[in-house]
Design a protein around this motif. Structure first.
Motif, mmCIF file in Angstrom:
data_model
loop_
_atom_site.group_PDB
_atom_site.id
_atom_site.type_symbol
_atom_site.label_atom_id
_atom_site.label_comp_id
_atom_site.label_asym_id
_atom_site.label_seq_id
_atom_site.Cartn_x
_atom_site.Cartn_y
_atom_site.Cartn_z
ATOM 1 N N PHE A 71 -27.585 -12.581 50.039
ATOM 2 C CA PHE A 71 -26.638 -13.754 50.864
ATOM 3 C C PHE A 71 -25.612 -13.713 49.954
ATOM 4 O O PHE A 71 -25.503 -13.338 48.825
ATOM 5 C CB PHE A 71 -27.296 -14.905 51.323
ATOM 6 C CG PHE A 71 -28.507 -14.939 52.255
ATOM 7 C CD1 PHE A 71 -29.601 -14.489 51.923
ATOM 8 C CD2 PHE A 71 -27.944 -15.169 53.310
ATOM 9 C CE1 PHE A 71 -30.435 -14.304 53.228
ATOM 10 C CE2 PHE A 71 -28.779 -15.372 54.489
ATOM 11 C CZ PHE A 71 -30.193 -14.890 54.600
ATOM 12 N N ARG A 72 -24.347 -13.915 50.543
ATOM 13 C CA ARG A 72 -23.318 -14.442 49.841
ATOM 14 C C ARG A 72 -22.661 -15.658 50.406
ATOM 15 O O ARG A 72 -22.689 -16.033 51.341
ATOM 16 C CB ARG A 72 -22.223 -13.194 49.702
ATOM 17 C CG ARG A 72 -21.572 -13.000 51.173
ATOM 18 C CD ARG A 72 -20.787 -11.754 50.839
ATOM 19 N NE ARG A 72 -20.008 -11.385 52.244
ATOM 20 C CZ ARG A 72 -19.316 -10.297 52.287
ATOM 21 N NH1 ARG A 72 -19.129 -9.366 51.411
ATOM 22 N NH2 ARG A 72 -18.816 -10.060 53.314
ATOM 23 N N GLN A 73 -21.897 -16.408 49.359
ATOM 24 C CA GLN A 73 -21.080 -17.586 49.823
ATOM 25 C C GLN A 73 -19.913 -17.614 49.221
ATOM 26 O O GLN A 73 -19.742 -17.951 47.737
ATOM 27 C CB GLN A 73 -21.969 -18.634 49.409
ATOM 28 C CG GLN A 73 -21.523 -20.338 50.241
ATOM 29 C CD GLN A 73 -22.385 -21.332 49.913
ATOM 30 O OE1 GLN A 73 -23.441 -21.251 49.479
ATOM 31 N NE2 GLN A 73 -22.238 -22.255 50.836
ATOM 32 N N VAL A 90 -20.156 -15.696 45.761
ATOM 33 C CA VAL A 90 -21.366 -15.808 44.706
ATOM 34 C C VAL A 90 -22.283 -14.961 45.581
ATOM 35 O O VAL A 90 -22.582 -15.348 46.989
ATOM 36 C CB VAL A 90 -21.754 -17.100 44.413
ATOM 37 C CG1 VAL A 90 -23.022 -17.135 43.636
ATOM 38 C CG2 VAL A 90 -20.675 -17.692 43.626
ATOM 39 N N TYR A 91 -22.902 -14.039 45.049
ATOM 40 C CA TYR A 91 -24.039 -13.283 45.773
ATOM 41 C C TYR A 91 -25.317 -13.771 45.138
ATOM 42 O O TYR A 91 -25.470 -14.087 44.117
ATOM 43 C CB TYR A 91 -23.764 -11.788 45.399
ATOM 44 C CG TYR A 91 -22.814 -11.267 46.321
ATOM 45 C CD1 TYR A 91 -21.560 -11.593 45.966
ATOM 46 C CD2 TYR A 91 -23.093 -10.340 47.309
ATOM 47 C CE1 TYR A 91 -20.568 -11.075 46.742
ATOM 48 C CE2 TYR A 91 -22.099 -9.657 48.023
ATOM 49 C CZ TYR A 91 -20.853 -10.114 47.574
ATOM 50 O OH TYR A 91 -19.953 -9.526 48.512
ATOM 51 N N GLY A 99 -25.312 -8.534 37.450
ATOM 52 C CA GLY A 99 -24.640 -7.595 37.928
ATOM 53 C C GLY A 99 -23.187 -7.842 38.143
ATOM 54 O O GLY A 99 -22.656 -6.918 38.673
ATOM 55 N N GLY A 100 -22.811 -9.078 38.602
ATOM 56 C CA GLY A 100 -21.741 -9.600 39.218
ATOM 57 C C GLY A 100 -20.511 -9.161 38.108
ATOM 58 O O GLY A 100 -20.798 -9.076 36.993
ATOM 59 N N GLY A 146 -32.645 -16.553 43.999
ATOM 60 C CA GLY A 146 -32.044 -16.530 42.599
ATOM 61 C C GLY A 146 -30.785 -17.293 42.401
ATOM 62 O O GLY A 146 -30.301 -18.068 43.150
ATOM 63 N N GLN A 147 -30.220 -17.417 41.289
ATOM 64 C CA GLN A 147 -29.418 -18.377 40.659
ATOM 65 C C GLN A 147 -27.822 -17.938 41.146
ATOM 66 O O GLN A 147 -27.075 -18.811 41.049
ATOM 67 C CB GLN A 147 -29.454 -18.620 39.288
ATOM 68 C CG GLN A 147 -28.609 -17.772 38.516
ATOM 69 C CD GLN A 147 -29.215 -16.276 38.408
ATOM 70 O OE1 GLN A 147 -30.306 -16.086 38.950
ATOM 71 N NE2 GLN A 147 -28.550 -15.328 37.669
#
Length: 123
Positions: free
Chosen positions: A35-37, A91-92, A7-8, A114-115
């Motif tokens: 989470f996000r980075q 990236v989520y 969905g990104g 997840g990836q």
């Protein structure tokens, strides 16, 4: 449990986006989180929801703009993101854990990830 995030994409500031994370196995027995980075930054807690969707908690930077939800029948957890701004670019990742709520903001308490899916917010 295996997790697949999707969905990104690219969205303009002020816009909305919904991420999905599809699980397998005993999905309904896990609390789920996002989470996000961002590049050069540590992984940041975004939101968490308990196993039955009855309670949720959010990171300070997203509270009031993001909503986490889940449907165990389909083994999916969602992250609805509104009022996006460039600082949300990252990236989520979705993640699963059985840890209690007080530990769920720490990435090292998660068993499954997840990836990741890229979210880019343009100004």
């Amino acid at each position: 449990v295996q997790l697949q995030a999707s969905g990104g994409g690219l969205v303009q500031a002020g816009g909305s986006l919904t991420l999905s994370c599809t699980g397998s196995g005993t999905f309904s027995s896990y609390a789920m989180s996002w989470f996000r980075q961002a590049p050069g930054k540590e992984r940041e807690f975004v939101a968490t929801i308990n196993w039955n969707g009855g309670s949720a908690s959010y990171g300070d930077s997203v509270r009031g703009r993001f909503t986490i939800s889940r449907t165990n029948a389909k083994k999916i957890v969602y992250l609805q993101m509104n009022s996006l701004n460039p600082e949300d670019t990252a990236v989520y990742y979705c993640a699963a854990t059985r840890i209690v709520l007080s530990g769920r903001s720490h990435a090292n308490n998660y068993n499954y990830w997840g990836q990741g899916t890229q979210v880019t917010v343009s100004s």
